[in-house]
Structure formats: structure tokens, C-alpha cells
Design a protein around this motif. Structure first.
Motif, PDB file in Angstrom:
ATOM      1  N   ARG A 252       0.832  -1.203   0.000  1.00 38.65           N
ATOM      2  CA  ARG A 252       0.000   0.000   0.000  1.00 38.65           C
ATOM      3  C   ARG A 252       0.872   1.261   0.000  1.00 38.65           C
ATOM      4  O   ARG A 252       1.948   1.292   0.599  1.00 38.65           O
ATOM      5  N   TYR A 253       0.368   2.287  -0.678  1.00 39.74           N
ATOM      6  CA  TYR A 253       1.015   3.594  -0.661  1.00 39.74           C
ATOM      7  C   TYR A 253      -0.069   4.665  -0.791  1.00 39.74           C
ATOM      8  O   TYR A 253      -1.187   4.374  -1.240  1.00 39.74           O
ATOM      9  N   LYS A 254       0.262   5.864  -0.380  1.00 40.34           N
ATOM     10  CA  LYS A 254      -0.724   6.950  -0.372  1.00 40.34           C
ATOM     11  C   LYS A 254      -0.443   7.944  -1.493  1.00 40.34           C
ATOM     12  O   LYS A 254       0.706   8.247  -1.807  1.00 40.34           O
ATOM     13  N   VAL A 255      -1.525   8.431  -2.081  1.00 41.68           N
ATOM     14  CA  VAL A 255      -1.471   9.578  -2.991  1.00 41.68           C
ATOM     15  C   VAL A 255      -2.499  10.566  -2.470  1.00 41.68           C
ATOM     16  O   VAL A 255      -3.701  10.421  -2.719  1.00 41.68           O
ATOM     17  N   GLY A 256      -2.054  11.541  -1.680  1.00 42.82           N
ATOM     18  CA  GLY A 256      -2.988  12.436  -1.023  1.00 42.82           C
ATOM     19  C   GLY A 256      -3.931  11.651  -0.143  1.00 42.82           C
ATOM     20  O   GLY A 256      -3.511  10.862   0.720  1.00 42.82           O
ATOM     21  N   ALA A 257      -5.242  11.815  -0.391  1.00 46.69           N
ATOM     22  CA  ALA A 257      -6.238  11.100   0.406  1.00 46.69           C
ATOM     23  C   ALA A 257      -6.509   9.693  -0.133  1.00 46.69           C
ATOM     24  O   ALA A 257      -7.225   8.914   0.502  1.00 46.69           O
ATOM     25  N   TYR A 258      -5.944   9.363  -1.300  1.00 48.07           N
ATOM     26  CA  TYR A 258      -6.208   8.067  -1.902  1.00 48.07           C
ATOM     27  C   TYR A 258      -5.290   6.999  -1.305  1.00 48.07           C
ATOM     28  O   TYR A 258      -4.100   7.235  -1.120  1.00 48.07           O
ATOM     29  N   GLU A 259      -5.862   5.829  -1.031  1.00 48.95           N
ATOM     30  CA  GLU A 259      -5.053   4.675  -0.651  1.00 48.95           C
ATOM     31  C   GLU A 259      -4.883   3.803  -1.887  1.00 48.95           C
ATOM     32  O   GLU A 259      -5.858   3.354  -2.483  1.00 48.95           O
ATOM     33  N   CYS A 260      -3.643   3.599  -2.268  1.00 51.32           N
ATOM     34  CA  CYS A 260      -3.332   2.815  -3.454  1.00 51.32           C
ATOM     35  C   CYS A 260      -2.620   1.534  -3.048  1.00 51.32           C
ATOM     36  O   CYS A 260      -1.948   1.487  -2.024  1.00 51.32           O
ATOM     37  N   THR A 261      -2.769   0.512  -3.870  1.00 52.98           N
ATOM     38  CA  THR A 261      -2.160  -0.774  -3.567  1.00 52.98           C
ATOM     39  C   THR A 261      -1.546  -1.351  -4.832  1.00 52.98           C
ATOM     40  O   THR A 261      -2.241  -1.515  -5.841  1.00 52.98           O
ATOM     41  N   SER A 262      -0.262  -1.645  -4.756  1.00 53.81           N
ATOM     42  CA  SER A 262       0.397  -2.368  -5.832  1.00 53.81           C
ATOM     43  C   SER A 262       0.112  -3.856  -5.624  1.00 53.81           C
ATOM     44  O   SER A 262       0.383  -4.408  -4.556  1.00 53.81           O
ATOM     45  N   ILE A 263      -0.474  -4.486  -6.637  1.00 56.98           N
ATOM     46  CA  ILE A 263      -0.894  -5.880  -6.562  1.00 56.98           C
ATOM     47  C   ILE A 263       0.022  -6.708  -7.457  1.00 56.98           C
ATOM     48  O   ILE A 263       0.092  -6.480  -8.666  1.00 56.98           O
ATOM     49  N   ASN A 264       0.726  -7.661  -6.880  1.00 60.21           N
ATOM     50  CA  ASN A 264       1.661  -8.452  -7.676  1.00 60.21           C
ATOM     51  C   ASN A 264       0.951  -9.614  -8.355  1.00 60.21           C
ATOM     52  O   ASN A 264       0.345 -10.453  -7.689  1.00 60.21           O
ATOM     53  N   ASP A 265       1.007  -9.648  -9.670  1.00 67.30           N
ATOM     54  CA  ASP A 265       0.429 -10.751 -10.431  1.00 67.30           C
ATOM     55  C   ASP A 265       1.430 -11.882 -10.631  1.00 67.30           C
ATOM     56  O   ASP A 265       1.065 -12.962 -11.077  1.00 67.30           O
ATOM     57  N   GLY A 266       2.702 -11.628 -10.294  1.00 62.70           N
ATOM     58  CA  GLY A 266       3.732 -12.637 -10.451  1.00 62.70           C
ATOM     59  C   GLY A 266       4.877 -12.117 -11.302  1.00 62.70           C
ATOM     60  O   GLY A 266       4.983 -10.923 -11.599  1.00 62.70           O
ATOM     61  N   ALA A 267       5.750 -13.026 -11.700  1.00 64.54           N
ATOM     62  CA  ALA A 267       6.891 -12.687 -12.556  1.00 64.54           C
ATOM     63  C   ALA A 267       7.230 -13.914 -13.393  1.00 64.54           C
ATOM     64  O   ALA A 267       7.277 -15.035 -12.880  1.00 64.54           O
ATOM     65  N   ASN A 268       7.460 -13.685 -14.657  1.00 66.68           N
ATOM     66  CA  ASN A 268       7.724 -14.782 -15.585  1.00 66.68           C
ATOM     67  C   ASN A 268       9.200 -14.776 -15.974  1.00 66.68           C
ATOM     68  O   ASN A 268       9.717 -13.777 -16.470  1.00 66.68           O
ATOM     69  N   THR A 269       9.889 -15.878 -15.722  1.00 68.18           N
ATOM     70  CA  THR A 269      11.286 -16.040 -16.129  1.00 68.18           C
ATOM     71  C   THR A 269      11.335 -17.046 -17.272  1.00 68.18           C
ATOM     72  O   THR A 269      10.819 -18.157 -17.154  1.00 68.18           O
ATOM     73  N   PHE A 270      11.956 -16.665 -18.385  1.00 71.26           N
ATOM     74  CA  PHE A 270      11.953 -17.514 -19.574  1.00 71.26           C
ATOM     75  C   PHE A 270      13.252 -17.311 -20.355  1.00 71.26           C
ATOM     76  O   PHE A 270      13.916 -16.271 -20.222  1.00 71.26           O
ATOM     77  N   PRO A 271      13.633 -18.297 -21.166  1.00 73.40           N
ATOM     78  CA  PRO A 271      14.828 -18.130 -21.988  1.00 73.40           C
ATOM     79  C   PRO A 271      14.664 -16.922 -22.906  1.00 73.40           C
ATOM     80  O   PRO A 271      13.619 -16.757 -23.536  1.00 73.40           O
ATOM     81  N   MET A 272      15.685 -16.078 -22.945  1.00 63.43           N
ATOM     82  CA  MET A 272      15.587 -14.889 -23.781  1.00 63.43           C
ATOM     83  C   MET A 272      15.451 -15.300 -25.251  1.00 63.43           C
ATOM     84  O   MET A 272      16.334 -15.966 -25.805  1.00 63.43           O
ATOM     85  N   PRO A 273      14.363 -14.913 -25.899  1.00 69.32           N
ATOM     86  CA  PRO A 273      14.205 -15.292 -27.313  1.00 69.32           C
ATOM     87  C   PRO A 273      15.108 -14.462 -28.214  1.00 69.32           C
ATOM     88  O   PRO A 273      15.530 -13.356 -27.850  1.00 69.32           O
ATOM     89  N   ASP A 274      15.404 -14.995 -29.376  1.00 69.98           N
ATOM     90  CA  ASP A 274      16.103 -14.202 -30.374  1.00 69.98           C
ATOM     91  C   ASP A 274      15.249 -12.985 -30.710  1.00 69.98           C
ATOM     92  O   ASP A 274      14.028 -13.082 -30.850  1.00 69.98           O
ATOM     93  N   GLY A 275      15.886 -11.827 -30.799  1.00 67.87           N
ATOM     94  CA  GLY A 275      15.145 -10.621 -31.136  1.00 67.87           C
ATOM     95  C   GLY A 275      14.382 -10.023 -29.983  1.00 67.87           C
ATOM     96  O   GLY A 275      13.517  -9.169 -30.201  1.00 67.87           O
ATOM     97  N   PHE A 276      14.652 -10.463 -28.746  1.00 67.25           N
ATOM     98  CA  PHE A 276      13.972  -9.831 -27.604  1.00 67.25           C
ATOM     99  C   PHE A 276      14.244  -8.324 -27.608  1.00 67.25           C
ATOM    100  O   PHE A 276      13.339  -7.520 -27.370  1.00 67.25           O
ATOM    101  N   VAL A 277      15.481  -7.942 -27.868  1.00 67.96           N
ATOM    102  CA  VAL A 277      15.805  -6.553 -28.188  1.00 67.96           C
ATOM    103  C   VAL A 277      16.106  -6.543 -29.680  1.00 67.96           C
ATOM    104  O   VAL A 277      17.071  -7.148 -30.142  1.00 67.96           O
TER     105      VAL A 277
END
Length: 331
Positions: free
Chosen positions: A44-69
Motif C-alpha cells: 500500500r502507498y498513499k497519494v494524497g487522500a487516496y489509498e493505493c495498492t500495488s498488486i503483484n500478479d507474479g513474474a515470468n522467467t523464460f529463456p531470452m528469445p532471439d530478437g527480444f531486443v
């Protein structure tokens, strides 16, 4: 008191000897058996009077594909991943929707990969619903689902595991330009030779099938919800949008996907990520957005920043760097 290399090696030897003296000890004998799971991911974090929440959906680790950059050799991209301490040959992309409680409305900005992907990914992604619940939020209480753009990792969470609507009482708001682009049969036909783009068009059609009446299209530069103004940040997709969330004298910039993982594309804003529909426009957008954020010393929230995804952006010559915000236990 200072420790020498000899002291450290001696300590390691003692520890190793202690381990060998108890060869029959198992995890089951430990006073505190391992739990095998992470704690719920919300912050949770505040923006003025608003209460905000960063919600973690997860993280995906995968072999870097060719052309990722797309505009430099893969070896250089792999070196950047290694410099960021990612697993060798791999790349890690986090996902972090944002919940804004204005007092009158509960607004979820982006929805993550969808709970249907939780089991197939072995728990790596699709955690938004369970982390909302852990944060004390009933999905039925969400008033607005505000989408920054229509890529799957932002939209698939609209659906529950059985295909029903995960947020049954919410108005779904989408950028008008993105909706126009991704629902165009003509554009979809042109994309058939590109497997990734073909999948994106099909996913939009599947995700929004039968719920078009719940969808409201919004334009840039408008207040799309209380205290939330949409910002034009195209390139990643034609209608890609960021948001300024303001209450009183406080403001944060929710940059959505202006950059993918910052260790790559914020540090190197001229690199072109595989997922950008128009890489040249996305590159221009990055410079404009981050120049503004740095000049304003604004708090910036990134969907693909490391959880809890909040920090500040500073100019570093022709590049930028992310300064993560300190953890605040009391918000």
C-alpha cells in the motif's frame, strides 16, 4: 573490528564441519520446517487522500528469445540480463496491476495474466485475484477496470478460471485507439504472418467476447475516473496509455508499459523490445515521458518494475535510471 579472508574461510570450515557432524538431520527435524511459498504480494502507498495498492500478479522467467531486443545483437541483451543478475540466458518480467481507492470508487488499473494461467505457470503468474483477496478486497467490489492497453498480460485477468467475468460489477474502460486497432478485422488479417501479433488479435477477440456492452472507450487527456487522467504514450501499442493519479498536492505517474523491464529499456531507452508495435514511436515516447518524470521528480509506478514497482526516474546522460522508493511500513 575487521574480518580478513582467512577469518571468513575459517568460519566457513567450522560451519562445514558442524554440518558433517549431523549427517542424519533432515528438514523434518528442523525447528521450523520450510514453508515453500511466498507471502501475499501487495503493497500500500498513499497519494494524497487516496489509498493505493500495488498488486503483484507474479513474474515470468523464460529463456531470452532471439530478437527480444530487436535493434542490437542478442549477446548484448544477454549481457544486460547478466548485469541485472537474472538467471543465465534468461530474462525475468514482473507484472504489477494497481488498485486505486479514491474513497468513492475502487479502480483496478490492468488485471494481470489471468487466474487461468496460475496453475499452468506453476504459480509464476496469475496471482492478481488471490493477492486482491489477501489485501482485503472482494473482486465484486471493483467499480472500474481501467486498461492501459490490450495486451494479454494486462487484459486476461478480466476472466475468472471458469471463463466468467472476474469483476462482475465493474465498468471496463479501454483506450479508444487501442480498441479501434485490435478489433479491426483488416488489421487482424494483416497480422496473420506474425505469430505474436496474430495471437494478440485472437486474444482480444476471445477476452472481450460477449461483454462488449460493459466496455467504455476513453480518450487521452481526459479524467477517466476520479483523480485519474489518461496520458498519451503510444508506441508499445497504438493506443497505449499511462495515467496521472492526483489527490490534493500529491501525484504519481502510472507508466504502464512505457518501458518493459527497466534494467533494459529505461537504462537504454533507444533499445526496441520485441513487444512494441511501433518501436520508433515507443522510443520517442520513452524519452518524452521520462524527461517529464525526471523534471517533475515524480513518483513513477511501472507495470514491469520489480515489485512493489514504485520509484523515481533520473536522467543519466542520454539514458535514465530508476531509484526504487524505500519501503514504508506505515504508508
Amino acid at each position: 573490528m575487521s574480518l580478513s579472508r582467512r577469518d571468513l574461510l575459517a568460519g566457513a570450515a567450522v560451519a562445514g564441519a558442524a554440518a558433517t557432524l549431523s549427517p542424519l538431520m533432515s528438514t523434518a527435524d528442523a525447528a521450523a520446517p520450510t514453508a515453500g511459498a511466498q507471502a501475499p504480494g501487495f503493497y500500500r502507498y498513499k497519494v494524497g487522500a487516496y489509498e493505493c495498492t500495488s498488486i503483484n500478479d507474479g513474474a515470468n522467467t523464460f529463456p531470452m528469445p532471439d530478437g527480444f531486443v530487436k535493434n542490437l545483437p542478442k549477446e548484448q541483451a544477454l549481457a544486460a540480463a547478466e548485469a541485472a543478475y537474472m538467471p543465465k540466458g534468461m530474462v525475468t518480467v514482473p507484472f504489477n496491476p494497481q488498485l486505486i481507492n479514491t474513497g468513492s470508487k475502487l479502480i483496478l488499473i490492468d488485471t494481470g495474466n489471468g487466474v487461468a494461467n496460475l496453475e499452468p505457470s506453476k504459480g509464476a503468474v496469475g496471482r492478481t485475484l488471490q493477492n486482491l483477496a489477501a489485501a482485503g478486497v472482494d473482486a465484486k467490489a471493483i467499480d472500474i477496470v481501467l486498461l492501459s492497453h490490450l495486451h494479454p498480460d494486462h487484459t486476461n485477468g478480466i476472466r475468472a478460471a471458469d471463463g466468467s467475468i472476474a469483476f462482475p460489477n465493474a465498468e471496463i474502460m479501454v483506450p479508444a485507439k487501442d480498441w479501434e486497432f485490435w478489433t479491426s478485422d483488416e488489421n487482424a488479417a494483416k497480422a496473420q504472418s506474425n505469430p505474436m501479433m496474430k495471437n494478440y488479435f485472437a486474444n482480444v477477440k476471445k477476452t472481450f467476447a460477449g461483454i462488449e456492452t460493459k466496455v467504455t472507450r476513453y480518450d487521452w487527456g481526459k479524467e477517466v475516473a476520479p483523480g485519474i487522467t489518461s496520458i498519451s504514450t503510444p508506441g508499445h501499442t497504438p493506443g497505449h496509455s499511462s495515467f496521472a493519479v492526483a489527490s490534493g498536492n500529491s501525484k504519481v505517474l502510472i507508466q504502464s508499459d512505457v518501458t518493459n523491464i527497466p534494467e533494459f529499456f529505461l537504462r537504454n531507452p533507444d533499445w526496441h523490445v520485441l513487444f512494441d508495435v511501433d518501436p520508433a514511436v515507443a522510443q520517442e515516447t520513452r524519452h518524452k515521458f521520462y524527461d517529464m518524470a525526471a523534471a517533475e521528480k515524480a513518483t513513477v509506478v511501472g507495470f514491469h518494475f520489480t515489485f512493489p514497482s514504485i520509484g523515481h526516474v533520473e536522467k543519466d546522460g542520454s539514458k535514465y535510471r530508476l531509484i526504487p522508493s524505500a519501503w514504508n511500513p506505515t504508508i
